[in-house]
Design an enzyme around this catalytic site. Structure first.
Site, PDB file in Angstrom:
ATOM      1  N   HIS A  22       9.065 -48.090 -32.603  1.00 53.07           N
ATOM      2  CA  HIS A  22       8.241 -48.641 -33.601  1.00 53.07           C
ATOM      3  C   HIS A  22       8.947 -49.665 -34.514  1.00 53.07           C
ATOM      4  CE1 HIS A  22       6.049 -49.221 -37.515  1.00 53.07           C
ATOM      5  NE2 HIS A  22       5.260 -50.113 -36.679  1.00 53.07           N
ATOM      6  N   ASP A  66       3.252 -54.678 -33.172  1.00 46.98           N
ATOM      7  CA  ASP A  66       3.349 -54.149 -34.563  1.00 46.98           C
ATOM      8  C   ASP A  66       2.437 -54.495 -35.326  1.00 46.98           C
ATOM      9  OD1 ASP A  66       3.940 -52.767 -36.986  1.00 46.98           O
ATOM     10  OD2 ASP A  66       6.064 -53.157 -36.849  1.00 46.98           O
ATOM     11  N   TYR A 118      17.945 -67.382 -35.009  1.00 43.95           N
ATOM     12  CA  TYR A 118      19.459 -67.086 -34.554  1.00 43.95           C
ATOM     13  C   TYR A 118      19.637 -65.788 -35.203  1.00 43.95           C
ATOM     14  CZ  TYR A 118      19.753 -71.219 -31.713  1.00 43.95           C
ATOM     15  OH  TYR A 118      19.704 -72.530 -30.828  1.00 43.95           O
TER      16      TYR A 118
END
Length: 146
Positions: A22, A66, A118
């Protein structure tokens, strides 16, 4: 062979998806993304013959997003110099795919600055290198609870 698993998902990626817990994140990268340099501290899986939409769709068939964060799907925002010059119709495709698997639909998708993307990518569990030719087609997913 397994039943009910999208055939596009290679065994190495299925293993990674099963290992992820998770809130772990992964990036499905377009063909221009620096996968190997960004992925020095994570698992890099190559799927060069496939585009991001088909990989995204297959992954969302086997893992949830999620539900404890507002936007578990993150896209790389256009640089100011590219706004109005570069079109990103692939983002609409991503939102349609996400809506198939998450009740929040397009609201589960957000954008962050290219350089922040990034930085975040350097901390993911896995980067999937696709053969996607669309620009700004990188997508980061945060895994939910099964």
């Amino acid at each position: 062979m397994l039943k009910g698993i999208p055939k596009i998902l290679p065994p190495a990626l299925l293993k990674v998806l099963a290992e992820m817990g998770h809130s772990d994140r992964l990036v499905i990268a377009d063909g221009n993304f620096p996968c190997e340099s960004m992925g020095k501290d994570c698992i890099v899986i190559r799927m060069d013959g496939h585009g991001v939409p088909e990989i995204l769709d297959a992954i969302l068939q086997v893992i949830p997003l999620d539900s404890y964060v507002e936007q578990p799907v993150t896209l790389m925002e256009l640089m100011d110099s590219d706004k109005g010059r570069i079109q990103t119709p692939i983002w609409d495709t991503y939102k349609e795919i996400v809506a198939k698997y998450d009740d929040r639909g397009a609201s589960a998708v957000g954008n962050i600055d290219r350089f922040k993307f990034y930085d975040e990518a350097k901390q993911v569990y896995c980067i999937i290198a696709s053969g996607e030719s669309a620009v700004y087609a990188n997508v980061m997913l945060q895994k939910g609870v099964i």
